[in-house]
Motif scaffolding. Structure first.
Motif, PDB file in Angstrom:
ATOM      1  N   ASN A   1       4.797 -12.160 -39.517  1.00  0.00           N
ATOM      2  CA  ASN A   1       4.739 -10.728 -39.220  1.00  0.00           C
ATOM      3  C   ASN A   1       4.351  -9.854 -40.405  1.00  0.00           C
ATOM      4  O   ASN A   1       4.132  -8.662 -40.234  1.00  0.00           O
ATOM      5  CB  ASN A   1       6.092 -10.270 -38.659  1.00  0.00           C
ATOM      6  N   GLY A   2       4.359 -10.423 -41.605  1.00  0.00           N
ATOM      7  CA  GLY A   2       3.990  -9.649 -42.788  1.00  0.00           C
ATOM      8  C   GLY A   2       5.100  -8.751 -43.311  1.00  0.00           C
ATOM      9  O   GLY A   2       4.863  -7.906 -44.168  1.00  0.00           O
ATOM     10  N   HIS A   3       6.313  -8.892 -42.785  1.00  0.00           N
ATOM     11  CA  HIS A   3       7.450  -8.085 -43.239  1.00  0.00           C
ATOM     12  C   HIS A   3       8.752  -8.756 -42.815  1.00  0.00           C
ATOM     13  O   HIS A   3       8.744  -9.711 -42.032  1.00  0.00           O
ATOM     14  CB  HIS A   3       7.390  -6.664 -42.656  1.00  0.00           C
ATOM     15  N   CYS A   4       9.853  -8.238 -43.335  1.00  0.00           N
ATOM     16  CA  CYS A   4      11.195  -8.753 -43.001  1.00  0.00           C
ATOM     17  C   CYS A   4      11.998  -7.727 -42.216  1.00  0.00           C
ATOM     18  O   CYS A   4      13.225  -7.788 -42.186  1.00  0.00           O
ATOM     19  CB  CYS A   4      11.962  -9.118 -44.278  1.00  0.00           C
ATOM     20  N   LEU A   5      11.324  -6.793 -41.590  1.00  0.00           N
ATOM     21  CA  LEU A   5      12.005  -5.728 -40.857  1.00  0.00           C
ATOM     22  C   LEU A   5      12.318  -6.189 -39.430  1.00  0.00           C
ATOM     23  O   LEU A   5      11.755  -5.686 -38.456  1.00  0.00           O
ATOM     24  CB  LEU A   5      11.149  -4.458 -40.857  1.00  0.00           C
ATOM     25  N   VAL A   6      13.225  -7.129 -39.328  1.00  0.00           N
ATOM     26  CA  VAL A   6      13.605  -7.667 -38.024  1.00  0.00           C
ATOM     27  C   VAL A   6      14.491  -6.637 -37.326  1.00  0.00           C
ATOM     28  O   VAL A   6      15.516  -6.241 -37.877  1.00  0.00           O
ATOM     29  CB  VAL A   6      14.376  -9.000 -38.189  1.00  0.00           C
ATOM     30  N   PRO A   7      14.122  -6.201 -36.129  1.00  0.00           N
ATOM     31  CA  PRO A   7      14.956  -5.223 -35.427  1.00  0.00           C
ATOM     32  C   PRO A   7      16.357  -5.769 -35.170  1.00  0.00           C
ATOM     33  O   PRO A   7      16.516  -6.925 -34.780  1.00  0.00           O
ATOM     34  CB  PRO A   7      14.210  -5.001 -34.101  1.00  0.00           C
ATOM     35  N   HIS A   8      17.350  -4.930 -35.409  1.00  0.00           N
ATOM     36  CA  HIS A   8      18.752  -5.324 -35.267  1.00  0.00           C
ATOM     37  C   HIS A   8      19.040  -5.899 -33.887  1.00  0.00           C
ATOM     38  O   HIS A   8      19.802  -6.848 -33.743  1.00  0.00           O
ATOM     39  CB  HIS A   8      19.639  -4.115 -35.558  1.00  0.00           C
TER      40      HIS A   8
END
Length: 116
Positions: free
Chosen positions: A78-85
C-alpha cells in the motif's frame, strides 16, 4: 499461523494442538490431552512443514514479530502503514501500537519496549 484471541473452532483446535504438543514434549501425559487423538507424528510433520509456531501462546514476542511482518507486507503493498483502526485485527494491532507508543512518549507506563 497466528490467530486472534477471539475463540473460533479453528482457534480452539490450534490451542488444543499446542497444548497436546507441549504435554507430549514435557512428558506430562496425566489426564486427558485435548486434541491428543489427532496429534499424530504425521500431523506434527505436516504442521512443521507449513511453519506452524508451536509456542505462539507462550511467546508474545513471536506474536508481535508476526504482526510486525504483516504490517511490513501491508506497507509494501500500500505504500504506507496507515492501517484503518476498523479494518480488522491488523488495524486494531496498529492502533494499539500507536497508543502504547504515545503513552511512552508522555512518560506513562506502556506495554511497549524502547526497541519497538
Amino acid at each position: 499461523l497466528i490467530l486472534e484471541k477471539k475463540q473460533t473452532p479453528l482457534g480452539n483446535w490450534v490451542k488444543n494442538i499446542r497444548s497436546a504438543y507441549r504435554r507430549l514434549k514435557t512428558g506430562n501425559h496425566g489426564g486427558s490431552i485435548p486434541g491428543s487423538r489427532v496429534l499424530s507424528p504425521d500431523l506434527i510433520e505436516r504442521l512443521n512443514e507449513m511453519g506452524f509456531d508451536w509456542a505462539v501462546g507462550a511467546n508474545k514476542e513471536s506474536v508481535w514479530m508476526a504482526k510486525f511482518k504483516m504490517l511490513k507486507e501491508y506497507a509494501e503493498e500500500n505504500g504506507h502503514c496507515l492501517v484503518p483502526h476498523r479494518s480488522g485485527p491488523m488495524g486494531r494491532w496498529v492502533h494499539d501500537q500507536r497508543y502504547q507508543y504515545n503513552k511512552k512518549l508522555r512518560g506513562e507506563h506502556a506495554k511497549i519496549s524502547a526497541e519497538r
